[in-house]
Motif scaffolding. Structure first.
Motif, PDB file in Angstrom:
ATOM      1  N   PRO A  31       0.843  -1.204   0.000  1.00 16.65           N
ATOM      2  CA  PRO A  31       0.000   0.000   0.000  1.00 16.65           C
ATOM      3  C   PRO A  31       0.877   1.252   0.000  1.00 16.65           C
ATOM      4  O   PRO A  31       2.055   1.195   0.368  1.00 16.65           O
ATOM      5  CB  PRO A  31      -0.777  -0.128   1.320  1.00 16.65           C
ATOM      6  CG  PRO A  31       0.084  -0.973   2.196  1.00 16.65           C
ATOM      7  CD  PRO A  31       0.830  -1.898   1.290  1.00 16.65           C
ATOM      8  N   GLN A  32       0.285   2.358  -0.433  1.00 13.90           N
ATOM      9  CA  GLN A  32       1.003   3.633  -0.440  1.00 13.90           C
ATOM     10  C   GLN A  32       0.274   4.636   0.450  1.00 13.90           C
ATOM     11  O   GLN A  32      -0.954   4.624   0.540  1.00 13.90           O
ATOM     12  CB  GLN A  32       1.104   4.183  -1.857  1.00 13.90           C
ATOM     13  CG  GLN A  32       1.954   3.312  -2.777  1.00 13.90           C
ATOM     14  CD  GLN A  32       2.041   3.883  -4.177  1.00 13.90           C
ATOM     15  OE1 GLN A  32       1.204   4.655  -4.603  1.00 13.90           O
ATOM     16  NE2 GLN A  32       3.069   3.484  -4.902  1.00 13.90           N
ATOM     17  N   ASN A  33       1.056   5.528   1.064  1.00 11.52           N
ATOM     18  CA  ASN A  33       0.455   6.587   1.869  1.00 11.52           C
ATOM     19  C   ASN A  33       0.085   7.762   0.963  1.00 11.52           C
ATOM     20  O   ASN A  33       0.250   7.699  -0.257  1.00 11.52           O
ATOM     21  CB  ASN A  33       1.380   7.004   3.025  1.00 11.52           C
ATOM     22  CG  ASN A  33       2.703   7.571   2.546  1.00 11.52           C
ATOM     23  OD1 ASN A  33       2.853   7.983   1.393  1.00 11.52           O
ATOM     24  ND2 ASN A  33       3.686   7.579   3.441  1.00 11.52           N
ATOM     25  N   ASP A  34      -0.391   8.856   1.561  1.00  7.71           N
ATOM     26  CA  ASP A  34      -0.828  10.017   0.781  1.00  7.71           C
ATOM     27  C   ASP A  34       0.304  10.659  -0.012  1.00  7.71           C
ATOM     28  O   ASP A  34       0.072  11.284  -1.040  1.00  7.71           O
ATOM     29  CB  ASP A  34      -1.470  11.060   1.706  1.00  7.71           C
ATOM     30  CG  ASP A  34      -2.774  10.554   2.301  1.00  7.71           C
ATOM     31  OD1 ASP A  34      -3.397   9.655   1.698  1.00  7.71           O
ATOM     32  OD2 ASP A  34      -3.168  11.049   3.373  1.00  7.71           O
ATOM     33  N   ALA A  35       1.529  10.484   0.447  1.00  4.12           N
ATOM     34  CA  ALA A  35       2.697  11.044  -0.250  1.00  4.12           C
ATOM     35  C   ALA A  35       3.200  10.117  -1.350  1.00  4.12           C
ATOM     36  O   ALA A  35       4.176  10.422  -2.020  1.00  4.12           O
ATOM     37  CB  ALA A  35       3.815  11.321   0.753  1.00  4.12           C
ATOM     38  N   GLY A  36       2.544   8.964  -1.532  1.00  5.23           N
ATOM     39  CA  GLY A  36       2.950   8.030  -2.569  1.00  5.23           C
ATOM     40  C   GLY A  36       4.065   7.082  -2.149  1.00  5.23           C
ATOM     41  O   GLY A  36       4.583   6.343  -2.977  1.00  5.23           O
ATOM     42  N   GLU A  37       4.415   7.113  -0.857  1.00  2.00           N
ATOM     43  CA  GLU A  37       5.474   6.233  -0.359  1.00  2.00           C
ATOM     44  C   GLU A  37       4.859   4.884   0.025  1.00  2.00           C
ATOM     45  O   GLU A  37       3.730   4.829   0.519  1.00  2.00           O
ATOM     46  CB  GLU A  37       6.143   6.849   0.866  1.00  2.00           C
ATOM     47  CG  GLU A  37       6.753   8.207   0.587  1.00  2.00           C
ATOM     48  CD  GLU A  37       7.116   8.953   1.866  1.00  2.00           C
ATOM     49  OE1 GLU A  37       8.088   9.719   1.818  1.00  2.00           O
ATOM     50  OE2 GLU A  37       6.426   8.773   2.893  1.00  2.00           O
TER      51      GLU A  37
END
Length: 125
Positions: A55-61
């Motif tokens: 999965p990715q966080n809001d920052a795309g990490e």
């Protein structure tokens, strides 16, 4: 001394017979394997590599974390998820989705009858 030897032989024979009456679930493709348990572990590892989506966080990490999963291969060979526990909710959900994709398999047996088998496995994603 003879009594001790006889008792040891009976005990070892009983342990061997008890182990022979229990089988592991058979992952599809492991039917002809000499070591069904080793094949199961290999296929599970392959399944995780192919089906876990980070999965990715809001920052795309990418979100990483450790989870402990618990599932049962029931008497019908279906995988039932008991729990997915870890500190990162997104990783937990991704692990649950990956487990949902495990194929049905031949169930484990106990004394020739289908039987549930529970697995608890830690993963680092």
């Amino acid at each position: 001394m003879k009594k001790l030897l006889v008792i040891a032989c009976l005990l070892m024979g009983g342990i061997g017979a008890a182990q022979a009456q229990q089988t592991s679930p058979v992952w599809p493709g492991c039917e002809d394997s000499e070591d069904v348990s080793a094949c199961f572990n290999k296929k599970l590892s392959q399944h995780v590599r192919e089906h876990y989506e980070y999965p990715q966080n809001d920052a795309g990490e990418y979100v990483r974390g450790k989870v402990t999963v618990s599932f049962t291969v029931d008497e019908e060979g279906k995988v039932v998820i008991n729990s997915v526990e870890g500190p990162e909710p997104q990783v937990n959900e991704a692990a649950r989705e990956m487990l949902d994709k495990i194929p049905d398999m031949e169930p484990g047996t106990l004394e020739g009858e289908p039987d549930d088998r529970k697995f608890t496995i830690p993963f680092n994603f």
